[in-house]
Design a protein around this motif. Structure first.
Motif, PDB file in Angstrom:
ATOM      1  N   THR A   1       0.861  -1.161  -0.081  1.00  0.00           N
ATOM      2  CA  THR A   1      -0.016   0.107   0.085  1.00  0.00           C
ATOM      3  C   THR A   1       0.818   1.067   0.088  1.00  0.00           C
ATOM      4  O   THR A   1       2.092   1.172   0.299  1.00  0.00           O
ATOM      5  CB  THR A   1      -1.079  -0.072   1.155  1.00  0.00           C
ATOM      6  OG1 THR A   1      -0.216   0.234   2.435  1.00  0.00           O
ATOM      7  CG2 THR A   1      -1.800  -1.200   1.411  1.00  0.00           C
ATOM      8  N   LYS A   2       0.287   2.415  -0.510  1.00  0.00           N
ATOM      9  CA  LYS A   2       1.024   3.855  -0.294  1.00  0.00           C
ATOM     10  C   LYS A   2       1.591   3.859   1.202  1.00  0.00           C
ATOM     11  O   LYS A   2       2.789   4.358   1.155  1.00  0.00           O
ATOM     12  CB  LYS A   2       0.122   4.784  -0.772  1.00  0.00           C
ATOM     13  CG  LYS A   2       0.784   6.222  -0.821  1.00  0.00           C
ATOM     14  CD  LYS A   2      -0.327   7.163  -1.264  1.00  0.00           C
ATOM     15  CE  LYS A   2       0.453   8.543  -1.474  1.00  0.00           C
ATOM     16  NZ  LYS A   2      -0.612   9.592  -1.854  1.00  0.00           N
ATOM     17  N   GLU A   3       0.799   3.721   2.180  1.00  0.00           N
ATOM     18  CA  GLU A   3       1.314   3.730   3.479  1.00  0.00           C
ATOM     19  C   GLU A   3       2.483   3.011   4.073  1.00  0.00           C
ATOM     20  O   GLU A   3       3.506   3.579   4.533  1.00  0.00           O
ATOM     21  CB  GLU A   3       0.057   3.520   4.398  1.00  0.00           C
ATOM     22  CG  GLU A   3      -1.003   4.482   4.454  1.00  0.00           C
ATOM     23  CD  GLU A   3      -1.930   4.445   3.171  1.00  0.00           C
ATOM     24  OE1 GLU A   3      -1.861   3.293   2.571  1.00  0.00           O
ATOM     25  OE2 GLU A   3      -2.563   5.355   2.891  1.00  0.00           O
ATOM     26  N   GLU A   4       2.510   1.732   3.287  1.00  0.00           N
ATOM     27  CA  GLU A   4       3.594   1.069   3.615  1.00  0.00           C
ATOM     28  C   GLU A   4       4.788   1.171   2.801  1.00  0.00           C
ATOM     29  O   GLU A   4       5.965   1.268   3.489  1.00  0.00           O
ATOM     30  CB  GLU A   4       3.359  -0.715   3.015  1.00  0.00           C
ATOM     31  CG  GLU A   4       2.167  -1.408   4.055  1.00  0.00           C
ATOM     32  CD  GLU A   4       1.818  -2.573   3.573  1.00  0.00           C
ATOM     33  OE1 GLU A   4       1.600  -3.623   4.397  1.00  0.00           O
ATOM     34  OE2 GLU A   4       1.640  -2.757   2.270  1.00  0.00           O
ATOM     35  N   ILE A   5       4.375   1.833   1.543  1.00  0.00           N
ATOM     36  CA  ILE A   5       5.846   2.488   1.156  1.00  0.00           C
ATOM     37  C   ILE A   5       6.250   3.558   1.604  1.00  0.00           C
ATOM     38  O   ILE A   5       7.607   3.710   1.589  1.00  0.00           O
ATOM     39  CB  ILE A   5       5.333   2.709  -0.378  1.00  0.00           C
ATOM     40  CG1 ILE A   5       4.975   1.149  -1.248  1.00  0.00           C
ATOM     41  CG2 ILE A   5       6.389   3.223  -1.182  1.00  0.00           C
ATOM     42  CD1 ILE A   5       4.216   1.326  -2.327  1.00  0.00           C
ATOM     43  N   LEU A   6       5.571   4.537   1.991  1.00  0.00           N
ATOM     44  CA  LEU A   6       6.199   5.628   2.631  1.00  0.00           C
ATOM     45  C   LEU A   6       6.946   5.332   3.827  1.00  0.00           C
ATOM     46  O   LEU A   6       7.509   5.975   4.311  1.00  0.00           O
ATOM     47  CB  LEU A   6       4.776   6.435   2.823  1.00  0.00           C
ATOM     48  CG  LEU A   6       4.138   7.097   1.643  1.00  0.00           C
ATOM     49  CD1 LEU A   6       3.079   8.055   1.959  1.00  0.00           C
ATOM     50  CD2 LEU A   6       5.371   7.932   0.941  1.00  0.00           C
ATOM     51  N   ALA A   7       6.398   4.351   4.657  1.00  0.00           N
ATOM     52  CA  ALA A   7       6.862   3.691   5.704  1.00  0.00           C
ATOM     53  C   ALA A   7       8.325   3.373   5.774  1.00  0.00           C
ATOM     54  O   ALA A   7       9.229   3.641   6.400  1.00  0.00           O
ATOM     55  CB  ALA A   7       6.045   2.917   6.861  1.00  0.00           C
ATOM     56  N   LEU A   8       8.441   2.687   4.298  1.00  0.00           N
ATOM     57  CA  LEU A   8       9.865   2.285   3.866  1.00  0.00           C
ATOM     58  C   LEU A   8      10.789   3.414   3.806  1.00  0.00           C
ATOM     59  O   LEU A   8      11.912   3.310   4.161  1.00  0.00           O
ATOM     60  CB  LEU A   8       9.608   1.224   2.943  1.00  0.00           C
ATOM     61  CG  LEU A   8       9.184   0.065   2.976  1.00  0.00           C
ATOM     62  CD1 LEU A   8       9.069  -0.617   1.602  1.00  0.00           C
ATOM     63  CD2 LEU A   8      10.091  -0.883   3.960  1.00  0.00           C
ATOM     64  N   LYS A   9      10.281   4.367   3.049  1.00  0.00           N
ATOM     65  CA  LYS A   9      10.943   5.487   2.818  1.00  0.00           C
ATOM     66  C   LYS A   9      11.528   6.061   4.248  1.00  0.00           C
ATOM     67  O   LYS A   9      12.592   6.851   3.906  1.00  0.00           O
ATOM     68  CB  LYS A   9       9.845   6.544   1.979  1.00  0.00           C
ATOM     69  CG  LYS A   9      10.874   7.771   1.501  1.00  0.00           C
ATOM     70  CD  LYS A   9       9.820   8.524   0.373  1.00  0.00           C
ATOM     71  CE  LYS A   9      10.722   9.577  -0.155  1.00  0.00           C
ATOM     72  NZ  LYS A   9       9.535  10.309  -1.004  1.00  0.00           N
ATOM     73  N   LYS A  10      10.854   6.267   5.164  1.00  0.00           N
ATOM     74  CA  LYS A  10      11.453   6.873   6.509  1.00  0.00           C
ATOM     75  C   LYS A  10      12.463   5.934   7.209  1.00  0.00           C
ATOM     76  O   LYS A  10      13.153   6.608   8.086  1.00  0.00           O
ATOM     77  CB  LYS A  10      10.200   6.927   7.404  1.00  0.00           C
ATOM     78  CG  LYS A  10       9.149   8.040   6.814  1.00  0.00           C
ATOM     79  CD  LYS A  10       7.935   8.149   7.711  1.00  0.00           C
ATOM     80  CE  LYS A  10       6.628   8.888   7.009  1.00  0.00           C
ATOM     81  NZ  LYS A  10       5.714   8.822   7.997  1.00  0.00           N
ATOM     82  N   LYS A  11      12.574   4.725   6.789  1.00  0.00           N
ATOM     83  CA  LYS A  11      13.587   3.940   7.475  1.00  0.00           C
ATOM     84  C   LYS A  11      14.998   4.117   7.094  1.00  0.00           C
ATOM     85  O   LYS A  11      14.938   4.524   6.042  1.00  0.00           O
ATOM     86  CB  LYS A  11      13.250   2.301   7.286  1.00  0.00           C
ATOM     87  CG  LYS A  11      11.827   2.112   7.706  1.00  0.00           C
ATOM     88  CD  LYS A  11      11.727   0.411   7.692  1.00  0.00           C
ATOM     89  CE  LYS A  11      10.380  -0.022   8.147  1.00  0.00           C
ATOM     90  NZ  LYS A  11      10.234  -1.605   8.223  1.00  0.00           N
TER      91      LYS A  11
END
Length: 217
Positions: A207-217
C-alpha cells in the motif's frame, strides 16, 4: 552463471574496446564447441563505470539464444547496478545486428530507463572483433524509439522479478516470508531511484502507506 573475474578485470570501463578486451578473454576461455554457441552476458556497473560483476544469462545454439528481461534485470537489481552493458556473441563471425538483436536492445533500454538501471552499451562480439551499438549511434536511435513504451510491461516484469527472487530467498526462510522480503527489497531500490509511489504500488503490491513507511527507515 557468474563469471569469475581477476582483480585486473574489475576495472573502470571507458569504451567498447575496454569491454571487448575483457569479453574476448571470457569467450576464449571456452573450448571450440562452447564458443560455437550463442552466449548472452550482462555487465553490471557502478556509478563510476567500475565493473561489479559479469553474469552469463543465457547459453543457446549456434545461431540463437533466448533471454528475458526478468533474468537480466533481476541480476542488475541484486547488484544495485546503476548501469549495465549487454554483450552477446555471433559464432558465425558476422557482426551485423539482426532485427531480433535490435528489438531485444530496444526493449531492454526502455525497461532499464524505467528501473533507473540504464543500458549504456550492447556489444555483439566474435573471437576477433565486435560491433558496438553505442559507437554506431544505434543505441541512441533505439532509445528514441517508441515501440516498447508500454508501462504495464515494465510493471509486470518487476512483479515477476519480485516473485522469482522471493522464491529463492524463500528456500531458506519460508516462501511467504521470502517473497515479502524480496518485495520490500525491490520497493526500497525503486524508492532510492525516484520511482513514483503509485508505480511501486503496482509493482510490489504494498500500500502507499507501507511504501512511505519504508521511505522513512
Amino acid at each position: 552463471m557468474k563469471i569469475r573475474l581477476t582483480a585486473a578485470d574489475k576495472i573502470k570501463v571507458l569504451n567498447a574496446d575496454d569491454v571487448f578486451g575483457i569479453m574476448q578473454k571470457v569467450l576464449m576461455r571456452e573450448n571450440k564447441i562452447g564458443r560455437n554457441k550463442e552466449h548472452f552476458w550482462i555487465i553490471c556497473l557502478a556509478t563510476n563505470n567500475r565493473i561489479l560483476n559479469i553474469e552469463l544469462i543465457s547459453l543457446g545454439s549456434v545461431n540463437a539464444t533466448v533471454v528475458t528481461p526478468m533474468e537480466v534485470f533481476s541480476v542488475a537489481l541484486q547488484k544495485r547496478a546503476v548501469k549495465v552493458m549487454l554483450v552477446h556473441n555471433h559464432p558465425s563471425g558476422e557482426l551485423t545486428p539482426s532485427i531480433n538483436d535490435n528489438d531485444t536492445t530496444d526493449r531492454f533500454i526502455k525497461i532499464g530507463d524505467f528501473l533507473g538501471t540504464y543500458v549504456i552499451e550492447h556489444l555483439i562480439i566474435s573471437e576477433t572483433g565486435f560491433y558496438s551499438y553505442a559507437n554506431s549511434g544505434l543505441l541512441d536511435e533505439l532509445r528514441r524509439s517508441t515501440k516498447y513504451l508500454i508501462p504495464e510491461v515494465e510493471k509486470e516484469l518487476l512483479k515477476k522479478q519480485a516473485l522469482e527472487m522471493g522464491k529463492k530467498i524463500g528456500q531458506k526462510k519460508g516462501r511467504e516470508e521470502g517473497i515479502k522480503e524480496q518485495r520490500m527489497f525491490t520497493a526500497k531500490i525503486l524508492l532510492e531511484r525516484g520511482i513514483a509511489v503509485n508505480d511501486i504500488e503496482a509493482v510490489t503490491g504494498f500500500t502507499k502507506e507501507e511504501i512511505l513507511a519504508l521511505k522513512k527507515k
